[in-house]
Design a protein around this motif. Structure first.
Motif, PDB file in Angstrom:
ATOM      1  N   LEU A 145       0.665  -1.007   0.001  1.00 39.65           N
ATOM      2  CA  LEU A 145       0.013  -0.303   0.373  1.00 39.65           C
ATOM      3  C   LEU A 145       0.887   0.968   0.128  1.00 39.65           C
ATOM      4  O   LEU A 145      -0.170   2.324  -0.294  1.00 39.65           O
ATOM      5  CB  LEU A 145      -0.919  -0.087   1.457  1.00 39.65           C
ATOM      6  CG  LEU A 145      -2.177  -0.908   1.003  1.00 39.65           C
ATOM      7  CD1 LEU A 145      -3.334  -1.542   2.444  1.00 39.65           C
ATOM      8  CD2 LEU A 145      -2.627  -1.014  -0.003  1.00 39.65           C
ATOM      9  N   GLU A 146       1.766   1.258   0.095  1.00 39.87           N
ATOM     10  CA  GLU A 146       2.882   1.962  -0.142  1.00 39.87           C
ATOM     11  C   GLU A 146       3.656   2.637  -1.213  1.00 39.87           C
ATOM     12  O   GLU A 146       4.501   3.246  -1.466  1.00 39.87           O
ATOM     13  CB  GLU A 146       4.116   2.184   1.489  1.00 39.87           C
ATOM     14  CG  GLU A 146       3.477   2.652   2.304  1.00 39.87           C
ATOM     15  CD  GLU A 146       2.662   1.421   3.489  1.00 39.87           C
ATOM     16  OE1 GLU A 146       3.123  -0.041   3.196  1.00 39.87           O
ATOM     17  OE2 GLU A 146       1.735   1.227   4.047  1.00 39.87           O
TER      18      GLU A 146
ATOM     19  N   GLY B 150      -5.402 -10.709   2.465  1.00 41.19           N
ATOM     20  CA  GLY B 150      -4.739  -9.262   2.060  1.00 41.19           C
ATOM     21  C   GLY B 150      -4.751  -8.331   1.432  1.00 41.19           C
ATOM     22  O   GLY B 150      -5.385  -8.142   0.617  1.00 41.19           O
ATOM     23  N   SER B 151      -4.523  -7.273   1.278  1.00 44.34           N
ATOM     24  CA  SER B 151      -5.031  -6.082   0.386  1.00 44.34           C
ATOM     25  C   SER B 151      -3.300  -5.260  -0.056  1.00 44.34           C
ATOM     26  O   SER B 151      -2.478  -5.388   0.741  1.00 44.34           O
ATOM     27  CB  SER B 151      -5.281  -4.947   1.435  1.00 44.34           C
ATOM     28  OG  SER B 151      -6.833  -5.417   1.710  1.00 44.34           O
ATOM     29  N   PHE B 152      -3.357  -5.007  -1.606  1.00 40.09           N
ATOM     30  CA  PHE B 152      -1.945  -4.488  -2.275  1.00 40.09           C
ATOM     31  C   PHE B 152      -2.689  -4.187  -3.581  1.00 40.09           C
ATOM     32  O   PHE B 152      -3.966  -4.321  -3.577  1.00 40.09           O
ATOM     33  CB  PHE B 152      -1.246  -5.708  -2.251  1.00 40.09           C
ATOM     34  CG  PHE B 152      -1.633  -6.819  -2.831  1.00 40.09           C
ATOM     35  CD1 PHE B 152      -1.313  -7.145  -4.789  1.00 40.09           C
ATOM     36  CD2 PHE B 152      -2.450  -7.465  -2.067  1.00 40.09           C
ATOM     37  CE1 PHE B 152      -2.419  -7.735  -5.298  1.00 40.09           C
ATOM     38  CE2 PHE B 152      -3.014  -8.974  -3.046  1.00 40.09           C
ATOM     39  CZ  PHE B 152      -2.693  -9.125  -4.841  1.00 40.09           C
ATOM     40  N   ASN B 153      -1.896  -3.538  -4.826  1.00 35.77           N
ATOM     41  CA  ASN B 153      -2.118  -2.635  -5.454  1.00 35.77           C
ATOM     42  C   ASN B 153      -1.382  -3.300  -6.647  1.00 35.77           C
ATOM     43  O   ASN B 153      -0.303  -3.781  -6.189  1.00 35.77           O
ATOM     44  CB  ASN B 153      -1.358  -1.102  -5.654  1.00 35.77           C
ATOM     45  CG  ASN B 153      -1.242  -0.207  -4.445  1.00 35.77           C
ATOM     46  OD1 ASN B 153      -3.137   0.272  -4.190  1.00 35.77           O
ATOM     47  ND2 ASN B 153      -0.727   0.468  -3.454  1.00 35.77           N
ATOM     48  N   ILE B 154      -2.317  -3.749  -7.562  1.00 34.13           N
ATOM     49  CA  ILE B 154      -1.818  -3.933  -8.752  1.00 34.13           C
ATOM     50  C   ILE B 154      -1.901  -2.972 -10.034  1.00 34.13           C
ATOM     51  O   ILE B 154      -2.883  -1.921  -9.814  1.00 34.13           O
ATOM     52  CB  ILE B 154      -2.489  -5.185  -9.339  1.00 34.13           C
ATOM     53  CG1 ILE B 154      -3.834  -4.765  -9.924  1.00 34.13           C
ATOM     54  CG2 ILE B 154      -2.261  -6.201  -8.450  1.00 34.13           C
ATOM     55  CD1 ILE B 154      -4.566  -6.232 -10.205  1.00 34.13           C
ATOM     56  N   ASP B 155      -0.988  -3.197 -11.148  1.00 35.89           N
ATOM     57  CA  ASP B 155      -1.535  -2.256 -11.962  1.00 35.89           C
ATOM     58  C   ASP B 155      -1.831  -3.090 -12.966  1.00 35.89           C
ATOM     59  O   ASP B 155      -1.200  -3.923 -13.415  1.00 35.89           O
ATOM     60  CB  ASP B 155       0.195  -2.025 -13.054  1.00 35.89           C
ATOM     61  CG  ASP B 155       0.630  -0.341 -11.699  1.00 35.89           C
ATOM     62  OD1 ASP B 155       0.369   0.046 -11.070  1.00 35.89           O
ATOM     63  OD2 ASP B 155       1.900  -0.627 -11.969  1.00 35.89           O
ATOM     64  N   ASN B 156      -3.521  -2.541 -13.480  1.00 34.79           N
ATOM     65  CA  ASN B 156      -3.790  -4.152 -14.577  1.00 34.79           C
ATOM     66  C   ASN B 156      -3.403  -3.664 -15.902  1.00 34.79           C
ATOM     67  O   ASN B 156      -2.650  -2.270 -15.901  1.00 34.79           O
ATOM     68  CB  ASN B 156      -5.846  -3.614 -14.120  1.00 34.79           C
ATOM     69  CG  ASN B 156      -5.354  -2.512 -14.689  1.00 34.79           C
ATOM     70  OD1 ASN B 156      -5.134  -1.384 -15.075  1.00 34.79           O
ATOM     71  ND2 ASN B 156      -7.472  -2.133 -13.925  1.00 34.79           N
ATOM     72  N   LEU B 157      -3.870  -4.240 -16.766  1.00 36.26           N
ATOM     73  CA  LEU B 157      -3.332  -4.113 -18.140  1.00 36.26           C
ATOM     74  C   LEU B 157      -4.026  -2.811 -19.240  1.00 36.26           C
ATOM     75  O   LEU B 157      -3.516  -2.183 -19.861  1.00 36.26           O
ATOM     76  CB  LEU B 157      -4.331  -5.069 -18.878  1.00 36.26           C
ATOM     77  CG  LEU B 157      -2.252  -6.249 -18.262  1.00 36.26           C
ATOM     78  CD1 LEU B 157      -3.077  -8.069 -18.948  1.00 36.26           C
ATOM     79  CD2 LEU B 157      -1.235  -6.329 -17.704  1.00 36.26           C
ATOM     80  N   LYS B 158      -4.645  -2.549 -18.866  1.00 35.06           N
ATOM     81  CA  LYS B 158      -5.730  -1.060 -19.176  1.00 35.06           C
ATOM     82  C   LYS B 158      -4.227   0.208 -18.377  1.00 35.06           C
ATOM     83  O   LYS B 158      -4.575   1.324 -18.886  1.00 35.06           O
ATOM     84  CB  LYS B 158      -6.632  -0.737 -18.299  1.00 35.06           C
ATOM     85  CG  LYS B 158      -7.186  -1.669 -19.420  1.00 35.06           C
ATOM     86  CD  LYS B 158      -8.743  -1.297 -19.095  1.00 35.06           C
ATOM     87  CE  LYS B 158     -10.405  -3.055 -18.911  1.00 35.06           C
ATOM     88  NZ  LYS B 158     -11.462  -2.536 -18.459  1.00 35.06           N
ATOM     89  N   GLY B 159      -3.494  -0.010 -17.778  1.00 34.46           N
ATOM     90  CA  GLY B 159      -2.892   1.001 -16.831  1.00 34.46           C
ATOM     91  C   GLY B 159      -3.326   1.478 -15.869  1.00 34.46           C
ATOM     92  O   GLY B 159      -2.133   2.518 -15.440  1.00 34.46           O
ATOM     93  N   ASP B 160      -4.029   0.886 -15.007  1.00 40.26           N
ATOM     94  CA  ASP B 160      -4.651   1.478 -14.160  1.00 40.26           C
ATOM     95  C   ASP B 160      -4.483   1.042 -12.735  1.00 40.26           C
ATOM     96  O   ASP B 160      -3.814  -0.088 -12.689  1.00 40.26           O
ATOM     97  CB  ASP B 160      -6.437   1.915 -14.033  1.00 40.26           C
ATOM     98  CG  ASP B 160      -6.984   2.275 -15.123  1.00 40.26           C
ATOM     99  OD1 ASP B 160      -6.448   3.617 -15.275  1.00 40.26           O
ATOM    100  OD2 ASP B 160      -8.147   1.831 -15.657  1.00 40.26           O
ATOM    101  N   ARG B 161      -3.432   1.865 -11.251  1.00 38.18           N
ATOM    102  CA  ARG B 161      -3.436   1.443 -10.231  1.00 38.18           C
ATOM    103  C   ARG B 161      -5.181   1.030  -9.286  1.00 38.18           C
ATOM    104  O   ARG B 161      -5.484   1.522  -9.795  1.00 38.18           O
ATOM    105  CB  ARG B 161      -3.295   2.063  -9.445  1.00 38.18           C
ATOM    106  CG  ARG B 161      -2.692   1.556  -8.264  1.00 38.18           C
ATOM    107  CD  ARG B 161      -0.847   1.699  -7.348  1.00 38.18           C
ATOM    108  NE  ARG B 161      -0.247   1.496  -8.660  1.00 38.18           N
ATOM    109  CZ  ARG B 161       1.321   1.816  -8.335  1.00 38.18           C
ATOM    110  NH1 ARG B 161       1.371   2.045  -7.367  1.00 38.18           N
ATOM    111  NH2 ARG B 161       2.078   0.683  -9.248  1.00 38.18           N
ATOM    112  N   VAL B 162      -5.307  -0.103  -9.143  1.00 36.76           N
ATOM    113  CA  VAL B 162      -6.209  -0.466  -8.441  1.00 36.76           C
ATOM    114  C   VAL B 162      -6.065  -1.236  -6.851  1.00 36.76           C
ATOM    115  O   VAL B 162      -4.906  -2.535  -7.121  1.00 36.76           O
ATOM    116  CB  VAL B 162      -6.539  -1.823  -9.781  1.00 36.76           C
ATOM    117  CG1 VAL B 162      -8.064  -2.511  -8.154  1.00 36.76           C
ATOM    118  CG2 VAL B 162      -7.357  -1.273 -10.933  1.00 36.76           C
ATOM    119  N   LYS B 163      -6.586  -0.730  -6.045  1.00 37.56           N
ATOM    120  CA  LYS B 163      -6.247  -1.759  -4.592  1.00 37.56           C
ATOM    121  C   LYS B 163      -6.984  -2.931  -4.668  1.00 37.56           C
ATOM    122  O   LYS B 163      -8.241  -2.497  -5.217  1.00 37.56           O
ATOM    123  CB  LYS B 163      -6.611  -0.315  -3.566  1.00 37.56           C
ATOM    124  CG  LYS B 163      -6.274  -1.224  -1.921  1.00 37.56           C
ATOM    125  CD  LYS B 163      -6.806  -0.696  -0.794  1.00 37.56           C
ATOM    126  CE  LYS B 163      -6.882  -0.766   0.151  1.00 37.56           C
ATOM    127  NZ  LYS B 163      -7.258  -0.037   1.137  1.00 37.56           N
TER     128      LYS B 163
END
Length: 121
Positions: free
Chosen positions: A57-58, A81-94
Motif C-alpha cells: 500500500l506504500e 491481504g490488500s495490495f495494489n496492482i497495475d492492471n493491463l489498462k494501465g490503472d493502479r487498482v487496490k
C-alpha cells in the motif's frame, strides 16, 4: 466443478492448480485485471504473480511469496491481504484478496481459489 462455480459468481474469482498454474478467472476478474481469460488462457505462477506488478500500500514491490494466493499455495492455509496492482489498462487498482486451499477426499490437495474485490485508493 470449481471453474463452473467461479464462472457463475459476480465476485472476481481466480483458480489455480497445486503448482500454482492459473486454470481460470471469471468475467468479474477480467474487469479488474483488464484482460480477458479467453485472451490469456492458463498461465504459470511466475507469470500471473508478476504481470500485474503488485505493490504494497506504500508502493513498494511485493515479491510473489507475499501474495495471499501464493502464500496459500505454499502453506495450504487460507490467506488474506490488500495490495495494489497495475492492471493491463494501465490503472493502479487496490484489491483485497482472500484465498483458500481446495482439498478433496481423502485429504487430496487440488489447488486454491482466490476471491478478491476492488477497494478505493
Amino acid at each position: 466443478m470449481a471453474r463452473q462455480f467461479g464462472d457463475s459468481l459476480s465476485m472476481p474469482f481466480f483458480l489455480v492448480d497445486p503448482e500454482g498454474n492459473l486454470l481460470f478467472y471469471n468475467e468479474a476478474a477480467e474487469g479488474i485485471l483488464g484482460l480477458r481469460f479467453t485472451d490469456t488462457g492458463g498461465m504459470r505462477v511466475e507469470e500471473w504473480a508478476t504481470m500485474f506488478k503488485p505493490t504494497d500500500l506504500e508502493g513498494n514491490p511485493l515479491p510473489p511469496e507475499d501474495l495471499p494466493l501464493v502464500r496459500t499455495l505454499s502453506t495450504k492455509l487460507p490467506a488474506h491481504g490488500s495490495f495494489n496492482i497495475d492492471n493491463l489498462k494501465g490503472d493502479r487498482v487496490k484489491i483485497t484478496v482472500t484465498s483458500f486451499p481446495l482439498v478433496g477426499r481423502p485429504n487430496r490437495y487440488l489447488g486454491a481459489i482466490a476471491m478478491f474485490w476492488k477497494d478505493e485508493l
